[in-house]
Write an enzyme that holds these catalytic residues in place. Structure first.
Site, PDB file in Angstrom:
ATOM      1  N   GLN A  84      -4.922  -1.490   9.942  1.00 37.34           N
ATOM      2  CA  GLN A  84      -4.674  -2.758   9.240  1.00 37.34           C
ATOM      3  C   GLN A  84      -5.271  -3.911  10.049  1.00 37.34           C
ATOM      4  OE1 GLN A  84      -3.197  -3.152   6.122  1.00 37.34           O
ATOM      5  NE2 GLN A  84      -3.787  -5.293   6.347  1.00 37.34           N
ATOM      6  N   ASP A 106     -11.230   2.914   4.754  1.00 31.15           N
ATOM      7  CA  ASP A 106     -11.631   1.513   4.552  1.00 31.15           C
ATOM      8  C   ASP A 106     -13.159   1.392   4.460  1.00 31.15           C
ATOM      9  OD1 ASP A 106      -9.718  -0.363   4.090  1.00 31.15           O
ATOM     10  OD2 ASP A 106      -9.299  -0.789   6.205  1.00 31.15           O
ATOM     11  N   LYS A 126       0.844  -1.206   0.000  1.00 33.26           N
ATOM     12  CA  LYS A 126       0.000   0.000   0.000  1.00 33.26           C
ATOM     13  C   LYS A 126       0.873   1.249   0.000  1.00 33.26           C
ATOM     14  CE  LYS A 126      -3.809  -2.292   2.386  1.00 33.26           C
ATOM     15  NZ  LYS A 126      -4.448  -2.611   3.662  1.00 33.26           N
TER      16      LYS A 126
END
Ligand code: NAD
Length: 289
Positions: A95, A118, A51
């Site tokens: 994460q 997200d 990422k």
């Protein structure tokens, strides 16, 4: 027998990332993503590195906050609160998975919904379900982008989604409804799974079981999106779909790796730019939803 076209997610994601990079240049400031990584889960470390690299390439700055696997929930909540108020931070990504002593829902709910790249905060989930502008989870968004790229208008198609997680299956079913598909959601308790799957003009598998989806699960000419990522004993990475088995039956299929995975990262970058755009009160026109 139909001719099966392999969907090149790598190439489609690369083209999309260049659009994101063009948009970043137009912003006039550098978007910034904060990634909170707890512990040293090897797969998570690789995901975060990927990422970070992709973000840098499109002109997004990334700060990784690597916390000890024994960090207290209070410390993580304090860090999130700090990042929420930092003007220069546009996006916050926690994460997943987090170590079992931490409550991931509580942590996600602490993230400012505007910075929730997200798309997992309940406020964003609610907005998405009710059709209002929201941060949309990256993997489902990537699946929709791939489907639109391959099929154009999705209206009227019967889409079968296997899997009902908050991360992939559920939001994807909602997005497919928004595309005016007829949607069936299958899961671990579904009976006669093959028969249910065979109804799909579109079949998406987001389960995490290698070889679950076989040729007899596929309607002839269907488009098959394989979200699953499974590591076999020999180290090989495969999806949920028996790839060679569906050749000649599906019209389009995504490979693993090289299908949905690169799209997920591209959509994360898009969400960061969208968050930065909101703070600059500009419209984002890369994806019209
Ligand atoms: P999850 O474990 O949270 O959910 C799995 C879902 O599969 C559940 O809803 C369950 O009901 C369903 N299921 C389990 N066994 C089943 C069976 N035998 N038949 C039908 N349904 C069954 O997983 P997740 O987070 O949604 O991820 C699913 C897969 O997608 C995993 O392999 C994960 O690694 C992968 N994934 C890939 C990406 C990507 O970018 N490509 C992103 C996220 C997740």
């Amino acid at each position: 027998m139909v001719e099966t076209h392999i969907i090149d997610g790598k190439m489609i994601a690369k083209d999309f990332r260049s659009l994101v990079a063009q948009h970043v240049r137009k912003l006039g400031s550098t978007p910034r993503l904060a990634v909170i990584l707890i512990g040293e889960h090897p797969a998570s470390l690789i995901y975060v590195q990927n990422k970070q690299k992709a973000a840098r390439e499109v002109g997004i700055d990334v700060d990784v906050y690597q916390l000890s696997p024994t960090v207290t929930e209070k410390s993580v909540l304090d860090l999130i609160a700090e990042l929420n108020v930092k003007k220069e931070v546009n996006g916050i990504l926690l994460q997943l998975p987090v170590p079992p002593h931490l409550d991931s829902s509580r942590l996600i709910e602490a993230i400012d919904p505007v910075k929730d790249v997200d798309g997992l905060h309940p406020e964003n989930v609610g907005k998405m379900v009710t059709g209002r502008p929201a941060m949309i989870p990256c993997t489902p968004l990537g699946c929709i982008y791939l489907l639109r790229h391959v099929l154009g208008n999705l209206e009227g198609k019967h889409a079968v989604v296997v899997g009902r997680s908050a991360l992939v299956g559920r939001p994807l079913a909602q997005l497919l409804l928004r595309e005016n598909c007829t949607v069936t959601q299958a899961h671990s308790k579904t009976v006669h799974l093959a028969e249910v799957c065979r109804q799909g003009d579109i079949l998406v598998s987001a389960v995490g079981k290698p070889g679950l989806i076989k040729r007899d699960f596929i309607k002839e000419g269907a488009t098959v999106i394989d979200v699953g990522i499974n590591r076999l004993e020999d180290g090989k990475i495969v999806g949920d779909v028996l790839f060679l088995d569906v050749m000649g039956q599906a019209a389009h299929v995504t490979p693993v790796p090289g299908g949905v995975g690169p799209m997920t990262i591209a959509m994360l970058l898009f969400n960061v730019v969208k968050a930065a755009d909101q703070s600059l009160s500009q419209a984002t026109d890369l994806i019209p939803f």
